[in-house]
Design a protein around this motif. Structure first.
Motif: not given
Length: 214
Positions: A50-57, A85-88
């Motif tokens: 699985t893949w997740d993107r964390e950006r701030g909270r 929105e893709d950065f993180g």
């Protein structure tokens, strides 16, 4: 696989760079490609990636669709048309058939300053001293169309190279002085290159190898 070792190792990386703790940079509108590399025993079986993107909270689970695609049994993540929105931080989670998990992550940042590139052509003097040892180092000087080059920006590698994107001309002369003597060599810019050099200098390296200390 023994229980104490947990799941196989998973290393997340951009596919074109060696793994490191440093973030990777991507420009808006470009593509991010990340791939998880597994080190596992023959008996280990991967049950889920699985893949997740964390950006701030915010923590978003990534799934195929629109501009996101998963390849190589979900081990490779591709995000096209990168937007703000893709950065993180991208995190991959690998789960084996026993339920053990391993994680790795990498930060993706937006490139702020555009890359700078220059195209130059370099003339180089190479002295063939026939393997003789000398106590001093050669001293180089250049003439362009009979005029001595004084622009230090154009002189590279202790003067043995001349960046002719800085000094444009037709006839180039290199003079080399040392305890072994003084030698001179000449290079004339080909006519087809002269037209090019009136504007942008074409890429390439022209090496002058006619210097033989006598």
């Amino acid at each position: 696989m023994s229980r104490c070792h947990g799941v196989m190792d998973a290393v997340l990386d951009s596919v074109y760079h060696s793994h490191s703790e440093r973030p990777i940079y991507v420009a808006l509108g470009q593509t991010i490609v990340l791939e998880a590399a597994f080190e596992k025993d023959p008996d280990d079986k991967i049950d889920m990636v699985t893949w997740d993107r964390e950006r701030g909270r915010d923590n978003v689970r990534l799934s195929p669709g629109n501009k996101i695609s998963l390849e190589k049994r979900d081990a490779l993540l591709r995000v096209s048309g990168v937007a703000e929105e893709d950065f993180g931080t991208y995190k991959v989670t690998v789960t084996d058939s026993n339920g053990y998990q391993q994680h790795d992550s990498i930060e993706v940042r937006k490139i702020v300053e555009p890359l700078k590139a220059s195209v130059t052509r370099v003339l180089e003097c190479i002295v063939d001293n026939h393997g003789m040892t000398q106590w001093d180092s050669p001293q180089y000087s250049w003439l362009v169309d009979g005029v001595t080059v004084t622009n230090q920006t154009a002189l590279l590698a202790n003067g043995s190279r001349l960046d002719i994107s800085e000094i444009k001309g037709v006839n180039y002369t290199c003079i080399v002085k040392s305890s072994l003597g003084t030698v001179t060599t000449h290079f004339q810019m080909p006519k087809e290159s002269q037209a090019c050099c009136a504007g942008l200098i074409a890429a390439g390296v022209v090496t002058v190898m006619a210097l033989v200390a006598g």
